[in-house]
Design a protein around this motif. Sequence first.
Motif, PDB file in Angstrom:
ATOM      1  N   ARG A  59       0.822  -1.205   0.000  1.00  0.00           N
ATOM      2  CA  ARG A  59       0.000   0.000   0.000  1.00  0.00           C
ATOM      3  C   ARG A  59       0.861   1.263   0.000  1.00  0.00           C
ATOM      4  O   ARG A  59       0.586   2.230  -0.727  1.00  0.00           O
ATOM      5  CB  ARG A  59      -0.911  -0.002   1.224  1.00  0.00           C
ATOM      6  N   GLN A  60       1.921   1.272   0.806  1.00  0.00           N
ATOM      7  CA  GLN A  60       2.770   2.457   0.889  1.00  0.00           C
ATOM      8  C   GLN A  60       3.460   2.755  -0.440  1.00  0.00           C
ATOM      9  O   GLN A  60       3.532   3.912  -0.870  1.00  0.00           O
ATOM     10  CB  GLN A  60       3.812   2.264   2.003  1.00  0.00           C
ATOM     11  N   VAL A  61       3.960   1.718  -1.103  1.00  0.00           N
ATOM     12  CA  VAL A  61       4.602   1.922  -2.405  1.00  0.00           C
ATOM     13  C   VAL A  61       3.597   2.467  -3.403  1.00  0.00           C
ATOM     14  O   VAL A  61       3.897   3.384  -4.185  1.00  0.00           O
ATOM     15  CB  VAL A  61       5.231   0.608  -2.912  1.00  0.00           C
ATOM     16  N   ALA A  62       2.374   1.947  -3.389  1.00  0.00           N
ATOM     17  CA  ALA A  62       1.348   2.407  -4.330  1.00  0.00           C
ATOM     18  C   ALA A  62       1.013   3.873  -4.097  1.00  0.00           C
ATOM     19  O   ALA A  62       0.887   4.663  -5.047  1.00  0.00           O
ATOM     20  CB  ALA A  62       0.098   1.546  -4.201  1.00  0.00           C
ATOM     21  N   GLU A  63       0.863   4.267  -2.841  1.00  0.00           N
ATOM     22  CA  GLU A  63       0.479   5.638  -2.540  1.00  0.00           C
ATOM     23  C   GLU A  63       1.555   6.632  -2.966  1.00  0.00           C
ATOM     24  O   GLU A  63       1.259   7.686  -3.529  1.00  0.00           O
ATOM     25  CB  GLU A  63       0.178   5.772  -1.047  1.00  0.00           C
ATOM     26  N   VAL A  64       2.815   6.293  -2.711  1.00  0.00           N
ATOM     27  CA  VAL A  64       3.893   7.203  -3.095  1.00  0.00           C
ATOM     28  C   VAL A  64       4.096   7.174  -4.609  1.00  0.00           C
ATOM     29  O   VAL A  64       4.351   8.212  -5.235  1.00  0.00           O
ATOM     30  CB  VAL A  64       5.197   6.856  -2.355  1.00  0.00           C
ATOM     31  N   ALA A  65       3.982   5.988  -5.221  1.00  0.00           N
ATOM     32  CA  ALA A  65       4.140   5.895  -6.674  1.00  0.00           C
ATOM     33  C   ALA A  65       3.096   6.740  -7.388  1.00  0.00           C
ATOM     34  O   ALA A  65       3.362   7.314  -8.450  1.00  0.00           O
ATOM     35  CB  ALA A  65       4.047   4.439  -7.117  1.00  0.00           C
ATOM     36  N   SER A  66       1.907   6.843  -6.806  1.00  0.00           N
ATOM     37  CA  SER A  66       0.865   7.641  -7.449  1.00  0.00           C
ATOM     38  C   SER A  66       1.226   9.124  -7.454  1.00  0.00           C
ATOM     39  O   SER A  66       0.769   9.867  -8.322  1.00  0.00           O
ATOM     40  CB  SER A  66      -0.475   7.427  -6.739  1.00  0.00           C
ATOM     41  N   SER A  67       2.037   9.575  -6.485  1.00  0.00           N
ATOM     42  CA  SER A  67       2.460  10.971  -6.477  1.00  0.00           C
ATOM     43  C   SER A  67       3.541  11.238  -7.513  1.00  0.00           C
ATOM     44  O   SER A  67       3.834  12.386  -7.834  1.00  0.00           O
ATOM     45  CB  SER A  67       2.967  11.355  -5.081  1.00  0.00           C
TER      46      SER A  67
END
Length: 446
Positions: A382-390
């Motif tokens: 989840r953390q990788v996805a959230e930062v990757a979206s930025s």
Amino acid sequence: MGVLDECHYNVGIENGVSVGSVAIEDAVRVLLLGLGEDINREGLRKTPLRVAKALIDGTRGYHQNVKDIVSGALFPESGLESSVGSAGGAGGLVIVRDLDLFSYCESCLLPFQVKCHVGYIPSGHRVVGLSKLSRVAEVFAKRLQDPQRLANEICAALQHSIKPTGVAVVLQCSHIHFPNFQTALFDPNHQGCVKLSVMSGSGAFDDEKAGIWTDFLGLLRFRGLTADDAHSRGSLENSWCPSRTICKMAASDPSLLAAVSSILYALGEDPLREDLVDTPARFINWLMNFKNSNVDMKLNGFVRGSKRETSLTPPRDFSHICSELNLPFWSQCEHHLLPFHGVVHIGYYSSSRIISNVGKSLLQSVVQFYGFKLQVQERLTRQVAEVASSILGEDVIVVVEASHTCMISRGIEKLGSSTATIAVLGRFSTDPTARAKFLQIIPSSA
């Protein structure tokens, strides 16, 4: 230590509670505090108990007796003499192959996997129940070990307990190999495991050049093992464990070293034994890397503000899915203080088919940043996805594939298993066709 009367386990019971478990739990709390963690936060409250249970179960061989296992498991079988290959079918070789075991490395306290092959030549008109070969091997695997001593102890125990014409043992061992923690971006050619094969023999197998070894190894060749692959007794240098090649910490916290030593004692070992003297320092050296890692610096100036602020965000094109695959990561399970590692796959929409090298390096830094912590795979995904979206825009899909050491060393012992998790944002969360299209891109060998 004798191979038959091996009972020096120091864990007693007081008021229904294992004294060893209490000592290990206290030690784990000290280690967590040394990492700067909050031992009362959700996810860590029961970690000391989980670690204690896994260690005690994984070293239960210290209070098991080979005599008790083999006793009553010898069966008469006519035609078997104390000779090899004589007329009438005497002296036939018996092999049990592909026994999956795990053991704890005495140099670093991390588990390593073992594929065990055991053979013996019956004598005295007696054969032993085949399951007992596996159980005897497990007695010695469930201790702090190194591969060669493990092979030697299994071999000697079987030779003394069933008194055959000869015993042969071959182990194929695999030890997790973390990369250099000081390297910001991992070498793509880094091998995640150190692999080693060892052999031990007694009786007719005592001569490693004897023809009977040719028969034994010939029956293992379909396992990809040859005589050249197996190291003979006493031929190994102290380089099996990757931690032995890592420099010791210049100054280790005495309280942390004492905590690891108390764990060794609680398991029934002597922390002053020659092969264990440096083990606390090696374990602390490995553990503290999750606190001392400097990969945080790689994210400075990039993961801030709204999703629209970063210059790396590509224009979206819903007709084309781009991907960054097989980004390696290494982490540590916060539930058991055991490593897990694998790869991260990231998908996104873009009109450009390939993200810039700067962007790829940044994504790897994101993966490392969240990997080098006490973690659970679901949170990491989840953390990788959230930062990757930025970085890539709001339409992102992340798949994490990992192998967990705790899956082989906490009772369930599911060797060879792996775990996959997925997080989806934006269009990927509502479009099953888009998700399916990305999942087909992921290589099956990941």
